[in-house]
Design an enzyme around this catalytic site. Sequence first.
Site, PDB file in Angstrom:
ATOM      1  N   GLU A 378       0.032   1.174  -1.780  1.00  0.00           N
ATOM      2  CA  GLU A 378       0.470   0.869  -0.409  1.00  0.00           C
ATOM      3  C   GLU A 378       1.724   0.006  -0.325  1.00  0.00           C
ATOM      4  OE1 GLU A 378      -2.868  -0.682   1.765  1.00  0.00           O
ATOM      5  OE2 GLU A 378      -3.656   1.317   2.123  1.00  0.00           O
ATOM      6  N   GLU A 439      -7.878   6.959   0.190  1.00  0.00           N
ATOM      7  CA  GLU A 439      -8.763   5.940   0.777  1.00  0.00           C
ATOM      8  C   GLU A 439      -9.043   6.314   2.225  1.00  0.00           C
ATOM      9  OE1 GLU A 439      -7.716   1.758   0.543  1.00  0.00           O
ATOM     10  OE2 GLU A 439      -6.662   2.118  -1.346  1.00  0.00           O
TER      11      GLU A 439
END
Length: 737
Positions: A378, A439
């Site tokens: 991320e 995710e």
Amino acid sequence: MRLVQNFNQHWLFRAEPVDDATPDDQFEPVTLPHSNRLFTRRFVDNRDYQFVSTYRKRLTLPPLAAGKRIFLDFDGAMLVSTVFLNGVRLGEHRGGYTPFSFEITGCVTPGENVLMVYVDATENPDVPPYGGQVDYLTFGGLYRDVHLRIVDPCHIASVFARPVDVLARPRLECDVELSQPADDLSLEAVLCDAAGRALARKTQTVSADRFTIELADLGRVALWSLEDPALYTLDLTLSARGTPIDRQRVRVGFRSAGFDGDGQFVLNGAPLKLFGLNRHQTYPYIGAAAPARLQRLDADILKYELGCNIVRTSHYAQSPHFLDRCDEIGLLVFEELAGWQHIGDENWQALAVQDLQAMILRDRNRPSVIMWGVRVNESPDDDALYTRTNALARALDPTRPTGGVRNFISSTFLEDVFTLNDFSDGIKPPRVRPHVITEFGGHMYPTKTWDHEERRVEQALIHARKHNLQMGHPGVAGAIGWCAFDYHTHKEFGSGDRVCHHGVMDLYRLPKFAAYFYRSQKPLADEIVLQAATNWTMGDRSGGGNNPLVVFSNCEEIEVCVGQQSLGRFRPDVEAYPHLPHPPFVVRWPNPYNPWGMGVEDLTVRGFVDGACVAEQKIAADHLPAQLCVWAHTSGLVADGVDMARIAVQIVDRYGNVLPYQMSPVWLSLEGDAELIGENPLILVGGQGACFVRARHSAGTVTLAAQTDGLAPVTVALRIDALREGGVWSMDQGPDS
Ligand code: GAL
């Protein structure tokens, strides 16, 4: 010849930096893997592990042939390690997740030598994953294995065994790198099956320090598949003038894995939707210092209890023991470099690249690993850095695609697979194919084992809905939920107890309802699963009652009875979940069974396959604690000083269902030569808890007794086997291997 010795035994530890002059009796004797301290299970303060520890080990080497080279190989230490031998500084390693080695040849003496390792667990902003906020704890210490390696100056430095054309004419291409050139070298390669039978054998003259040896004509090889993950051993012997000087063994699995033109994942020619969970490597009490048996247990839980076909090692390279087990049981792995959202300066980036390189070199022979994560989880786009990491991964391993986990769909796509954390309720439209969701869930719906029922059910349904959508989406190759197990975290995250309750299982790896959603997707042939996602209380849900009743099962049909009265037969909810192999049953009674304040009776749910009743679950309407249940995940341990059993403790109703609002203390006592790691009394949360029993160095039997008010006490016995001659712990020695 190569000698590799497990070097986990006989370390001395001091929780501060001390010098050579400090006497041994001012240290604590420890065995590796070791956490620089033990913790309570929740409310772990990350400041408590941030200090410099001193590890000392006295070593005397066996008489060695002249000219040998000697190395210390560390599987991982958190976070910055400085190593000294006999007062000589050998160097420093920065980074907590990948292996590193120091050569001690020049400074080791024939008598006793003193090794000092300073392990600095400070959250150093110059070292990945630090520099920004990080949603997990790293803990500290020499938390993985150490080995001593004695080799000829000319030895095999690296091996990359690549199965090729496995579905048609399987062969093995093996790239070998030598430490240095030498005269008159030859290499023999033998490929053996699990029974030790040689399938192929070849000897070739070696004239360069990098070369490829190929084993062709293998005939029929058994494929490495999820159902039957056949493993072979490649045995390499390097000889100089006909005399063997080095030997290396590598495990190999023959499988073809990758993404096809439509972006679907294909294993051995057959499409497979990726269905899995993320895993952090941390545990209650022991931080990240879990021994091999616990590492392997996590892989078993993911595969057998949760029915996953893939795990993402979020967000770093994980223990070789965990990955060994993934290879052995057929659990796919997406492995990634260390980091969390932050990219540091040039030096930081150099460490990240080094970490990626070490991870790929360590794990590229593993059949379980299907993709390399080459972006810091991320992080923002950084085209220069990620062009470099992609190129590195492709150069070190052209056989596997790269991925790189981002959380924004517009990010520059430099990888082979677009891997996205997609926390939306639906599916963000894929920009390119292949597209894998890496995710979902997690912080969008943290759920504790002692949350009210609606929340625990909804957490499970969030996972069910996302997997249903991904399975039905032609542009999505799979989804990996956040996450398998609750984990410790920094104060910027978590539920106020320094825990992210994002797991489908709790910190102890004991299930929430969401775990049963995963489990219920297993084929019936593997296991019949039937779990009502309720505690059958009349006043826990808002408004009271139990409508709808959600049941996770792979049965074709269920029957629901209250007391003696059948409420009917029900089919899985294929309308809402058309794409799941086994949609949940969502039972909405026409006349809601909502006996708020009225007499209530036990619930019985029966599962049917081909018209026959194959499973039954009963839940007591009185919710009274009926039994204390205590069990160990293994029947025995090895007396190596660190081997551990997880001892799970639950309080259940008279039919065996966990009572989620049981918060009772359970007093534990251990008889025999072993150590109890955990809190005592253990206060159950969500009706469950666990501790560890750690072996010391003596064989025998240990018995753990547990008692709580009002219920019959329970004992669990564990056999502890002597450590094998030579002090080498091996999984094939241990009980339940
Ligand atoms: C993601 C992150 C994970 C974890 C998760 C919680 O953004 O990648 O490490 O923090 O959120 O849901």
